[in-house]
Design a protein around this motif. Sequence first.
Motif, PDB file in Angstrom:
ATOM      1  N   SER A  72      24.493  26.259  43.795  1.00 40.18           N
ATOM      2  CA  SER A  72      24.664  27.464  42.982  1.00 40.18           C
ATOM      3  C   SER A  72      25.504  28.500  43.711  1.00 40.18           C
ATOM      4  N   ALA A  73      25.219  28.686  44.999  1.00 41.81           N
ATOM      5  CA  ALA A  73      25.945  29.680  45.783  1.00 41.81           C
ATOM      6  C   ALA A  73      27.408  29.298  45.962  1.00 41.81           C
ATOM      7  N   ILE A  74      27.655  28.022  46.272  1.00 45.18           N
ATOM      8  CA  ILE A  74      29.033  27.561  46.474  1.00 45.18           C
ATOM      9  C   ILE A  74      29.833  27.687  45.178  1.00 45.18           C
ATOM     10  N   ALA A  75      29.220  27.346  44.054  1.00 46.32           N
ATOM     11  CA  ALA A  75      29.908  27.433  42.763  1.00 46.32           C
ATOM     12  C   ALA A  75      30.264  28.883  42.435  1.00 46.32           C
ATOM     13  N   ALA A  76      29.331  29.801  42.687  1.00 47.36           N
ATOM     14  CA  ALA A  76      29.590  31.216  42.404  1.00 47.36           C
ATOM     15  C   ALA A  76      30.721  31.750  43.269  1.00 47.36           C
ATOM     16  N   LEU A  77      30.716  31.378  44.561  1.00 45.29           N
ATOM     17  CA  LEU A  77      31.763  31.844  45.463  1.00 45.29           C
ATOM     18  C   LEU A  77      33.109  31.224  45.102  1.00 45.29           C
ATOM     19  N   ALA A  78      33.094  29.963  44.706  1.00 47.17           N
ATOM     20  CA  ALA A  78      34.338  29.275  44.348  1.00 47.17           C
ATOM     21  C   ALA A  78      34.991  29.915  43.123  1.00 47.17           C
ATOM     22  N   VAL A  79      34.197  30.225  42.112  1.00 41.95           N
ATOM     23  CA  VAL A  79      34.780  30.827  40.905  1.00 41.95           C
ATOM     24  C   VAL A  79      35.282  32.237  41.198  1.00 41.95           C
ATOM     25  N   SER A  80      34.631  32.946  42.126  1.00 40.85           N
ATOM     26  CA  SER A  80      35.120  34.273  42.509  1.00 40.85           C
ATOM     27  C   SER A  80      36.488  34.175  43.174  1.00 40.85           C
ATOM     28  N   LEU A  81      36.628  33.208  44.075  1.00 40.94           N
ATOM     29  CA  LEU A  81      37.920  33.012  44.735  1.00 40.94           C
ATOM     30  C   LEU A  81      38.983  32.560  43.738  1.00 40.94           C
ATOM     31  N   LEU A  82      38.586  31.734  42.779  1.00 45.15           N
ATOM     32  CA  LEU A  82      39.532  31.277  41.761  1.00 45.15           C
ATOM     33  C   LEU A  82      40.060  32.451  40.936  1.00 45.15           C
ATOM     34  N   LEU A  83      39.195  33.390  40.624  1.00 47.27           N
ATOM     35  CA  LEU A  83      39.619  34.568  39.868  1.00 47.27           C
ATOM     36  C   LEU A  83      40.637  35.397  40.646  1.00 47.27           C
ATOM     37  N   VAL A  84      40.467  35.468  41.958  1.00 50.66           N
ATOM     38  CA  VAL A  84      41.439  36.183  42.788  1.00 50.66           C
ATOM     39  C   VAL A  84      42.774  35.449  42.791  1.00 50.66           C
ATOM     40  N   VAL A  85      42.729  34.125  42.916  1.00 50.84           N
ATOM     41  CA  VAL A  85      43.959  33.332  42.927  1.00 50.84           C
ATOM     42  C   VAL A  85      44.717  33.503  41.615  1.00 50.84           C
ATOM     43  N   VAL A  86      43.981  33.497  40.505  1.00 48.66           N
ATOM     44  CA  VAL A  86      44.619  33.682  39.197  1.00 48.66           C
ATOM     45  C   VAL A  86      45.307  35.045  39.143  1.00 48.66           C
ATOM     46  N   ARG A  87      44.653  36.065  39.649  1.00 52.47           N
ATOM     47  CA  ARG A  87      45.257  37.396  39.680  1.00 52.47           C
ATOM     48  C   ARG A  87      46.528  37.401  40.525  1.00 52.47           C
ATOM     49  N   LEU A  88      46.471  36.740  41.688  1.00 54.51           N
ATOM     50  CA  LEU A  88      47.632  36.709  42.569  1.00 54.51           C
ATOM     51  C   LEU A  88      48.792  35.966  41.917  1.00 54.51           C
ATOM     52  N   VAL A  89      48.509  34.854  41.267  1.00 56.82           N
ATOM     53  CA  VAL A  89      49.557  34.078  40.602  1.00 56.82           C
ATOM     54  C   VAL A  89      50.215  34.900  39.497  1.00 56.82           C
ATOM     55  N   MET A  90      49.401  35.652  38.771  1.00 57.52           N
ATOM     56  CA  MET A  90      49.917  36.479  37.679  1.00 57.52           C
ATOM     57  C   MET A  90      50.470  37.810  38.175  1.00 57.52           C
ATOM     58  N   ARG A  91      50.408  38.033  39.502  1.00 61.14           N
ATOM     59  CA  ARG A  91      50.899  39.259  40.124  1.00 61.14           C
ATOM     60  C   ARG A  91      50.243  40.493  39.511  1.00 61.14           C
ATOM     61  N   ASP A  92      48.971  40.371  39.270  1.00 59.74           N
ATOM     62  CA  ASP A  92      48.182  41.454  38.698  1.00 59.74           C
ATOM     63  C   ASP A  92      47.381  42.123  39.807  1.00 59.74           C
ATOM     64  N   THR A  93      46.818  43.300  39.533  1.00 52.79           N
ATOM     65  CA  THR A  93      45.994  43.981  40.519  1.00 52.79           C
ATOM     66  C   THR A  93      44.750  43.151  40.825  1.00 52.79           C
ATOM     67  N   VAL A  94      44.388  43.080  42.104  1.00 48.05           N
ATOM     68  CA  VAL A  94      43.291  42.204  42.518  1.00 48.05           C
ATOM     69  C   VAL A  94      42.058  42.981  42.970  1.00 48.05           C
ATOM     70  N   LYS A  95      42.071  44.310  42.802  1.00 44.68           N
ATOM     71  CA  LYS A  95      40.964  45.097  43.358  1.00 44.68           C
ATOM     72  C   LYS A  95      39.632  44.732  42.713  1.00 44.68           C
ATOM     73  N   HIS A  96      39.608  44.482  41.407  1.00 45.34           N
ATOM     74  CA  HIS A  96      38.346  44.154  40.745  1.00 45.34           C
ATOM     75  C   HIS A  96      37.884  42.749  41.130  1.00 45.34           C
ATOM     76  N   ALA A  97      38.826  41.809  41.200  1.00 48.50           N
ATOM     77  CA  ALA A  97      38.468  40.451  41.590  1.00 48.50           C
ATOM     78  C   ALA A  97      38.007  40.399  43.043  1.00 48.50           C
ATOM     79  N   PHE A  98      38.672  41.141  43.923  1.00 49.21           N
ATOM     80  CA  PHE A  98      38.277  41.169  45.325  1.00 49.21           C
ATOM     81  C   PHE A  98      36.894  41.772  45.507  1.00 49.21           C
ATOM     82  N   SER A  99      36.593  42.818  44.747  1.00 50.03           N
ATOM     83  CA  SER A  99      35.258  43.407  44.837  1.00 50.03           C
ATOM     84  C   SER A  99      34.207  42.395  44.420  1.00 50.03           C
ATOM     85  N   GLY A 100      34.540  41.557  43.434  1.00 53.40           N
ATOM     86  CA  GLY A 100      33.619  40.498  43.025  1.00 53.40           C
ATOM     87  C   GLY A 100      33.416  39.469  44.120  1.00 53.40           C
ATOM     88  N   VAL A 101      34.487  39.102  44.811  1.00 51.99           N
ATOM     89  CA  VAL A 101      34.394  38.133  45.909  1.00 51.99           C
ATOM     90  C   VAL A 101      33.489  38.658  47.013  1.00 51.99           C
TER      91      VAL A 101
END
Length: 255
Positions: A56-85
């Motif tokens: 459960s913990a690994i899955a939650a952390l993995a999806v958080s990192l994935l959300l950051v990667v998606v933001r980076l690929v789309m060149r969008d602001t990452v502050k909200h995704a990083f706070s989630g990570v």
Amino acid sequence: MTSLDKPTQDTEQDARAVTEAALFEAFGGVRGMVETVLPGLLFVTIYTINKDLHLSAIAALAVSLLLVVVRLVMRDTVKHAFSGVFGVAFGVVFAMMTGNAKDFYLPGMLYTLGLGLAYIITTLCGVPLIGLILGPVFKENLSWRTRNPGRKKAYAKASWAWGLILLAKCAILFPLYWWANTAQLGWVLIALKIPPFLLAVWLTWVFLAKAPAPIDVFAEMEAEEKAEEERKAAQARDPREQGESQAAGRHRREA
């Protein structure tokens, strides 16, 4: 509607539109809410099914990192995704260290408690936290503290709303942390993620939409810089004009 009413209504609509845009930028909008909820939802879903803390913990952390990667690929602001990570990472560390799955939620709960107290304390001190957060977004910085009392009052009301809502949320969650099991606590926490947040944002919008317009300190600084440049240019022209005038006078006298 009279011709005098329409400009007033247009101004109010513009103020509301600016407020909505600022709140959307500050709090992340729909996407920010999804990024906040998804890791915790995945954690409690997996844990409810198989009671496996590590998975459960690994899955939650993995999806958080994935959300950051998606933001980076789309060149969008990452502050909200990083706070989630960071939030998920702290939860994972706590849970792994204690072996208690409920501790996955503890850092977030403590953060909510601290944030709620911060809203109340800063308001009592005359520097409401929501004003510190939204001031740069509205390009007014801290001008509302001394130059815009109506806006300071609105920020104080909004900060009271945020503080009381977050503390009420904590009053529900902390007893459950001690008495409920992990799944029960997780599902209640997920249920309390969005509604209190939306209520606080809506109240903030109501208070600020009725408040005086923000003072754009950036525009003021640009105007001052432009005026200073024009003044210097005028001073640079004056000696030349005086010299030309004196030369013309001498020429007339000689003639």
